[in-house]
Enzyme design. Structure first.
Site, short mmCIF file in Angstrom:
data_model
loop_
_atom_site.label_atom_id
_atom_site.label_comp_id
_atom_site.label_asym_id
_atom_site.label_seq_id
_atom_site.Cartn_x
_atom_site.Cartn_y
_atom_site.Cartn_z
CD GLU A 189 3.11 56.92 34.22
OE1 GLU A 189 2.08 57.21 34.86
OE2 GLU A 189 3.14 56.84 32.98
CG HIS A 224 -0.88 61.82 24.71
ND1 HIS A 224 -1.78 62.43 25.56
CD2 HIS A 224 0.35 62.20 25.13
CE1 HIS A 224 -1.12 63.15 26.44
NE2 HIS A 224 0.17 63.03 26.22
CG PHE A 276 5.57 68.80 25.68
CD1 PHE A 276 5.89 67.50 25.99
CD2 PHE A 276 5.47 69.15 24.33
CE1 PHE A 276 6.10 66.54 24.99
CE2 PHE A 276 5.69 68.21 23.33
CZ PHE A 276 6.00 66.91 23.66
#
Length: 406
Positions: free
Chosen positions: A309, A335, A394
């Site tokens: 990122e 998360h 994912f």
């Protein structure tokens, strides 16, 4: 336009509680209390403590919902109430719901599997299916409030909440609705879910110091911490919101989505896919990179993801990347998977509205490969003309939302 918001997170049961806790840099990560995790390598999570669905839902209705639905519906009710939008026969067909979940009713699935094995299939609840399918946050909110517009859901792993918000905005843009409740909900803190992420070596095993376990961009990061919650916002077409004198938190001006086409769990090399996604969102918003002041990053605290990122931000923003404030809500709440994009979009809109940036906590030894301004330790008052919110999932699925002042 964002005219109402609701949030349930590991640091707060409402939008206000969650926002204030994040500005204070409070961690919501602790030892798992909802089940015995003693046999698991990861025994920590971002659980929502003291959540009582009965505060907004009738007990009979709450019992027909998995925990992810309960949180999604309660956050949706908060967003609708916060928006002050009254549903009537005249406008019901123009108000819709678009709320997703990455995993859905996994706790109900686990429970039904145990019941079937121990007591036989005849003991399975008749509500088993509607308690597990991901579209039932939208379904229940639609039924509860008489929302007869688009009634949809989304499943794109950890990008789910952001994709749902972006697609809901496009429904308004296309003229299919005047207002949409949109976001994500997730309740994945269960034995098989935590075991599964642990088996994939995705989680932090810092069991002795849970509040320090989620540490994006820090040299000592060893994986993410799974969390639960829900984030929902009311989106309205500008003229519709203006006509009724609605309070506007921020404008959702851009949405980008794409795929890495690389690997089922790992990001594309150099953050190539994420960089393209941010660029697409800015193009959709019609904004130059110089207008962006803040990025609410995906920032999971994984070794590969944080570097990717960082590289993606440099790729998308060039020299401007060094001038951006970048922070991660996940450092405090973990998360939230399919709910991450929902909660983080809500917090990004709050940042634009309040001109304040929540910090990245636990960033005490920065990774030299992660060398941007990650707002370590303390919140910051700042001029924010426009802000990005990143969510990557994912399967290589990416989403970026752009919010700006009105």
């Amino acid at each position: 336009m964002v005219t109402g918001m609701g949030a349930i997170s590991p640091v707060g049961l409402t939008l206000g509680e969650s926002w204030r806790a994040m500005l204070a840099g409070k961690s919501g990560i602790g030892a798992i209390a909802s089940f015995d995790a003693g046999a698991l390598p990861c025994r920590i999570a971002g659980e929502v403590a003291d959540f009582d669905p009965g505060a907004r839902l009738a007990p009979k209705e709450a019992r027909k919902m998995d925990r992810f639905m309960q949180m999604g519906v309660v956050a949706g009710c908060e967003a609708l109430e916060d928006a002050g939008l009254k549903v009537s026969e005249e406008n019901a067909e123009r108000i819709g719901v678009y709320i997703g979940s990455g995993i859905g009713g996994i706790s109900t699935i686990e429970m039904a599997a145990r019941v079937s094995l121990e007591k036989g299939p005849r003991r399975i609840s008749p509500f088993y299916i509607p308690m597990t399918i991901t579209n039932m946050v939208s379904g229940n909110l639609s039924i509860m409030h008489g929302l007869k517009g688009p009634n949809l859901s989304m499943v794109t792993a950890c990008s789910t909440g952001a994709h749902a918000i972006g697609e809901a905005a496009r429904l308004i843009e296309y003229g299919d609705a005047d207002a949409m409740l949109a976001g994500g909900a997730e309740a994945p803190i269960t034995p098989t879910a935590v075991a599964g992420f642990g088996a994939a070596k995705a989680l932090s095993f810092r069991n002795d110091a849970p509040a320090e376990a989620s540490r994006p961009w820090d040299r000592g990061r060893d994986g993410f911490v799974v969390g639960e919650g829900a984030g929902v916002m009311m989106l309205e077409e500008y003229a519709h919101a203006s006509k009724r004198g609605a309070r506007i938190y921020a404008e959702l001006s851009g949405f980008g989505m794409n795929g890495d086409a690389h690997h089922i769990t790992s990001p594309a090399p150099g953050g190539e896919g994420a960089a393209r996604c941010m660029t697409l969102a800015l193009q959709n918003a019609g904004l130059d990179i110089a207008r962006v002041d803040y990025v609410n990053a995906h920032g999971t605290s994984t070794p590969q993801g944080d570097i990717a990122e960082t590289l993606a931000l440099k790729r998308a923003f060039g020299a401007r990347a060094a001038k951006l404030a970048v922070s991660s809500n996940k450092s405090m709440i973990g998360h939230l998977l399919g709910a991450a994009g929902g909660v983080e979009a809500v917090m990004t809109a709050m940042s634009v509205h309040e001109q304040a940036i929540p910090p990245t906590i636990n960033l005490t030894d920065p990774d030299p490969e992660c060398d941007l301004d990650f707002v370590p330790g303390e919140a910051r008052q700042a001029r924010i003309g426009a802000a990005l919110c990143n969510s990557f999932g994912f399967g290589g699925t990416n989403a970026t939302l752009v919010f700006n002042t009105v």
